[in-house]
Design a protein around this motif. Structure first.
Motif, short mmCIF file in Angstrom:
data_model
loop_
_atom_site.label_atom_id
_atom_site.label_comp_id
_atom_site.label_asym_id
_atom_site.label_seq_id
_atom_site.Cartn_x
_atom_site.Cartn_y
_atom_site.Cartn_z
N ILE A 171 0.96 -1.11 0.09
CA ILE A 171 -0.05 -0.05 0.16
C ILE A 171 0.86 1.20 -0.07
O ILE A 171 1.61 1.39 0.83
CB ILE A 171 -1.13 0.02 1.24
CG1 ILE A 171 -1.93 -1.25 1.10
CG2 ILE A 171 -1.50 1.28 1.28
CD1 ILE A 171 -2.64 -1.38 2.48
N ARG A 172 0.89 2.20 -1.15
CA ARG A 172 1.55 2.90 -1.23
C ARG A 172 1.13 4.43 -1.16
O ARG A 172 2.12 5.45 -1.05
CB ARG A 172 2.66 2.99 -2.53
CG ARG A 172 3.43 1.79 -2.37
CD ARG A 172 3.90 1.35 -3.75
NE ARG A 172 4.74 2.71 -4.35
CZ ARG A 172 4.99 3.07 -5.74
NH1 ARG A 172 4.63 2.13 -6.37
NH2 ARG A 172 5.87 4.16 -6.02
N SER A 173 -0.18 4.40 -0.82
CA SER A 173 -0.75 5.88 -0.61
C SER A 173 -1.94 5.65 0.25
O SER A 173 -2.68 4.72 -0.11
CB SER A 173 -0.95 6.76 -2.04
OG SER A 173 -1.82 5.93 -2.75
N TRP A 174 -2.15 6.55 0.99
CA TRP A 174 -3.32 6.60 2.00
C TRP A 174 -3.63 7.80 2.22
O TRP A 174 -3.08 8.96 2.00
CB TRP A 174 -3.09 5.65 3.06
CG TRP A 174 -1.86 6.19 3.94
CD1 TRP A 174 -1.88 6.99 4.97
CD2 TRP A 174 -0.54 5.70 3.71
NE1 TRP A 174 -0.54 7.13 5.56
CE2 TRP A 174 0.02 6.35 4.76
CE3 TRP A 174 0.04 4.79 2.80
CZ2 TRP A 174 1.44 6.12 4.66
CZ3 TRP A 174 1.45 4.66 2.96
CH2 TRP A 174 2.10 5.34 3.87
N ARG A 175 -4.88 8.37 2.82
CA ARG A 175 -5.21 9.49 3.38
C ARG A 175 -5.17 9.62 4.64
O ARG A 175 -5.41 8.99 5.46
CB ARG A 175 -6.81 9.82 2.98
CG ARG A 175 -6.91 10.25 1.47
CD ARG A 175 -8.70 10.26 1.44
NE ARG A 175 -8.82 10.20 -0.05
CZ ARG A 175 -8.73 11.15 -0.74
NH1 ARG A 175 -8.19 12.50 -0.47
NH2 ARG A 175 -8.94 11.17 -2.19
N GLY A 206 -7.99 14.26 5.32
CA GLY A 206 -8.21 14.08 3.83
C GLY A 206 -7.13 14.18 2.72
O GLY A 206 -7.19 13.91 1.87
N SER A 207 -5.95 14.68 3.27
CA SER A 207 -4.82 14.76 2.43
C SER A 207 -4.38 13.59 2.26
O SER A 207 -4.22 12.57 3.03
CB SER A 207 -3.92 15.81 2.98
OG SER A 207 -3.12 15.27 4.39
N VAL A 208 -3.46 13.47 1.04
CA VAL A 208 -3.18 12.04 0.44
C VAL A 208 -1.60 12.03 0.87
O VAL A 208 -0.97 12.82 0.41
CB VAL A 208 -3.44 11.77 -1.08
CG1 VAL A 208 -2.71 10.68 -1.51
CG2 VAL A 208 -4.91 11.84 -1.47
N VAL A 209 -1.11 10.83 1.26
CA VAL A 209 0.15 10.58 1.48
C VAL A 209 0.63 9.51 0.52
O VAL A 209 -0.06 8.56 0.32
CB VAL A 209 0.43 9.91 2.80
CG1 VAL A 209 1.81 9.77 3.18
CG2 VAL A 209 -0.11 11.04 3.99
N THR A 210 1.66 9.73 -0.18
CA THR A 210 2.17 8.69 -1.07
C THR A 210 3.49 8.32 -0.69
O THR A 210 4.41 9.37 -0.40
CB THR A 210 2.25 9.32 -2.58
OG1 THR A 210 0.79 9.67 -2.98
CG2 THR A 210 3.00 8.20 -3.62
#
Ligand SMILES: [Zn+2]
Length: 121
Positions: free
Chosen positions: A104-108, A112-116
């Motif tokens: 899993i390489r991106s999540w919120r 609500g901001s996305v982390v990659t």
């Protein structure tokens, strides 16, 4: 007079078949019983020669690492050996500092901001 007693068989390489005389010795030493469940190996139970420490786990292909098991116990033992191998491999990777790549390489975040994240850890 001193004469060495019949020495234990040591394979020349891991592909070498266990010689009949060695199988006979192991079978006789076990009294024809499975060394795991101690049942008499007769009928549909077949004698199978097993490495106490599996070759895949660093065991040696030598008489002192061999035992006779019934076909049922051998099946179970082989499964356990393979499981042990994968546990050891995981421990070795961990000890060497190797981590699994992220799946899993991106999540919120909660806001609500996305982390990659990079794949490498
Ligand atoms: Zn058995």
């Amino acid at each position: 007079m001193s004469r060495a007693i019949d020495t234990l068989w040591v394979a020349k390489n891991e592909d070498q078949a266990i010689p009949p005389r060695v199988k006979l010795r192991i079978f006789a030493a076990a009294g024809g019983l499975c060394e795991e469940c101690t049942n008499l190996i007769v009928g549909k139970l077949r004698p199978e020669y097993d490495h106490k420490i599996a070759l895949i786990n660093g065991g040696s292909h030598t008489e002192d690492n061999l035992q006779v098991l019934c076909s049922e116990c051998h099946k179970v033992k082989t499964r356990a050996d393979v499981a042990e191998k994968s546990v050891m491999a995981r421990k070795q990777r961990k000890a060497a500092g190797i981590k699994k790549p992220r799946t899993i390489r991106s999540w919120r975040r909660f806001d609500g901001s996305v982390v990659t994240a990079p794949r490498e850890r």
